[in-house]
Enzyme design. Sequence first.
Site, PDB file in Angstrom:
ATOM      1  N   GLU A 277      -6.912  18.094   5.678  1.00 28.27           N
ATOM      2  CA  GLU A 277      -5.690  17.285   5.744  1.00 28.27           C
ATOM      3  C   GLU A 277      -4.627  17.913   4.838  1.00 28.27           C
ATOM      4  OE1 GLU A 277      -6.746  12.826   6.643  1.00 28.27           O
ATOM      5  OE2 GLU A 277      -7.556  13.330   4.686  1.00 28.27           O
TER       6      GLU A 277
ATOM      7  N   TRP B 280       0.810  -1.232   0.000  1.00 33.03           N
ATOM      8  CA  TRP B 280       0.000   0.000   0.000  1.00 33.03           C
ATOM      9  C   TRP B 280       0.837   1.274   0.000  1.00 33.03           C
ATOM     10  CZ3 TRP B 280      -5.022   1.738   0.006  1.00 33.03           C
ATOM     11  CH2 TRP B 280      -5.233   3.032   0.477  1.00 33.03           C
ATOM     12  N   MET B 281       0.415   2.256  -0.799  1.00 28.76           N
ATOM     13  CA  MET B 281       0.992   3.599  -0.721  1.00 28.76           C
ATOM     14  C   MET B 281      -0.134   4.620  -0.697  1.00 28.76           C
ATOM     15  SD  MET B 281       3.463   5.612  -3.431  1.00 28.76           S
ATOM     16  CE  MET B 281       2.159   5.833  -4.623  1.00 28.76           C
ATOM     17  N   ASN B 282       0.024   5.677   0.147  1.00 29.59           N
ATOM     18  CA  ASN B 282      -0.850   6.836  -0.025  1.00 29.59           C
ATOM     19  C   ASN B 282      -0.022   8.108  -0.130  1.00 29.59           C
ATOM     20  OD1 ASN B 282      -1.172   5.857   2.927  1.00 29.59           O
ATOM     21  ND2 ASN B 282      -2.092   7.855   3.170  1.00 29.59           N
ATOM     22  N   ASP B 283      -0.208   9.119   0.697  1.00 28.07           N
ATOM     23  CA  ASP B 283       0.300  10.477   0.440  1.00 28.07           C
ATOM     24  C   ASP B 283       1.799  10.562   0.108  1.00 28.07           C
ATOM     25  OD1 ASP B 283      -2.060  10.535   1.864  1.00 28.07           O
ATOM     26  OD2 ASP B 283      -1.283  11.732   3.504  1.00 28.07           O
TER      27      ASP B 283
HETATM   28  N1  DQQ Z   1      -3.012  10.366   5.202  1.00 25.42           N
HETATM   29  C1  DQQ Z   1      -2.117  10.321   6.324  1.00 25.42           C
HETATM   30  C2  DQQ Z   1      -2.511  11.457   7.217  1.00 25.42           C
HETATM   31  C3  DQQ Z   1      -3.218  12.367   6.283  1.00 25.42           C
HETATM   32  C4  DQQ Z   1      -3.952  11.435   5.381  1.00 25.42           C
HETATM   33  C5  DQQ Z   1      -2.240   8.981   6.986  1.00 25.42           C
HETATM   34  C6  DQQ Z   1      -4.355  12.044   4.060  1.00 25.42           C
HETATM   35  O1  DQQ Z   1      -1.393  12.039   7.823  1.00 25.42           O
HETATM   36  O2  DQQ Z   1      -4.064  13.255   6.962  1.00 25.42           O
HETATM   37  O3  DQQ Z   1      -1.821   7.955   6.132  1.00 25.42           O
HETATM   38  O4  DQQ Z   1      -4.538  11.082   3.068  1.00 25.42           O
END
Ligand code: DQQ
Length: 472
Positions: free
Chosen positions: A215, A31-34
Amino acid sequence: MVSTAPGLASRTLLGADPHRPNYHFLPPSNWMNDPNGLIQWQGQYHLFYQYNPFAPVWGAIHWGHAVSEDLVQWRDLPIALAPTPGSVDEFGVFSGCAFDNDRVPTILYTGVRKSADGPRIELPCLATSADDDLVTWQKYPGNPVIAAPPPGFDLLGFRDHGVWKEDGVWYQVIGSGIRGVGGTVFLYRSADLVHWEYVHPICTGDRNQTGDIWECPDLFRLGDRHVLMVSPIPLRKTLYFVGSFREHRFEAQQQGVVDDGGYFYAPQSFTDDRGRRIMFGWLWEGRDESAQHAAGWAGVMSLPRVLLPRSDGALGVQPAPELRSLRRRHTTKLEVQGAALEIAAEFLPSQASQYGLKVRCAPDGSEETLITYDPPTGLLSIDREHSSLDTSVHREPHGTHIELADGENLTLQVFVDHSVVEVYANSRACLTTRIYPTRADSLGVELFALGGPAQLHKLDVWEMASIWDRTA
Ligand code: DQQ
């Protein structure tokens, strides 16, 4: 700190997956997010990212890390930050930024732990690196550097950081939301990055218009104005405000959506050594968790985007020119087929009631994705109704309004990369979507027009190279 978390898997493991992008960054698996901590350090671009090394779903958040000479070809580096059991970040190392503290590479991130009665406790934490490749990071032993959110508010969150230095003083913004009021961004200042003084909210929204929690605030100067970007819960898109930042208060004069394709969120930007403001955003999946588990990966980084001030006060955006290095076979006709293409199409104003491009088309039309412009309303949209024969993937349409001046052409730059379609229109709007065609021959590109002929002024199509061939 050297991470004790598992290392990164091999990129060859999932390389044959037809939905895996070839020239957008994503981790080897899981998994990847920000995007986090974007920084150019000693000429190298560093991309950190929210990463779950254990599964292709959100959880156990670490900071993954990759490095690039040119924003295009990336090399994986070891995990940069991992949660430390029994500490302020034992639940996760959430989003933050990287900056230069007198030649010491420094990260400010959100450390997260769970309180006894359940809610998350989110607090700012520091880490520094002593090596020029930014590979190993030491967490500041006195973390957190702010002990609690500012008093006197009923807050819905306290996370994600942007840092700058002004007249010898450090400032940081933190994303939050005031219950019943709206998203907000708090400002703090410090002489030493360790002791922080609360200043005030720089800007607060109306929850009915711009959501409950903001966010990933990103505040920066662009031309002679300031831009504030926030990703509001529950809007599932990122807003930008262009305005003024005076006496440490932000006043918006104009507002827009950074990318209205429904899949772009939590971007971060930085200034590189050529003075360009460059942004990456997280592209989430358009399929459910069981499909993510089956695939073994989830989440893609957008292409690097250059942000530009515009004379009408809106935010301009273009793909980074470095991406041209990926262009391979070129044609000016629609003979080309592919799952990894760049298409540049310029249309003259015409009498057609709708016109545009179709990508990832099956020969019999059973799969196709439409990028449509509707001149009467100015709506530019992506229609995924027939993108996939798999009925479980997401197919709702998304769009944005782009008013063309009298005589102005519509210029579309479309990046097709397997399950990603990233559209730039007239350097001022973006739509990014995810599609999952099932047929191996869903590779065609077509032009279409309804209610009259469209007038194509110019067309260029390139096959695009993979960025992983050298590192697989
Ligand atoms: N993703 C992070 C938080 C942020 C959110 C957690 C935004 O720090 O607020 O994975 O996608």
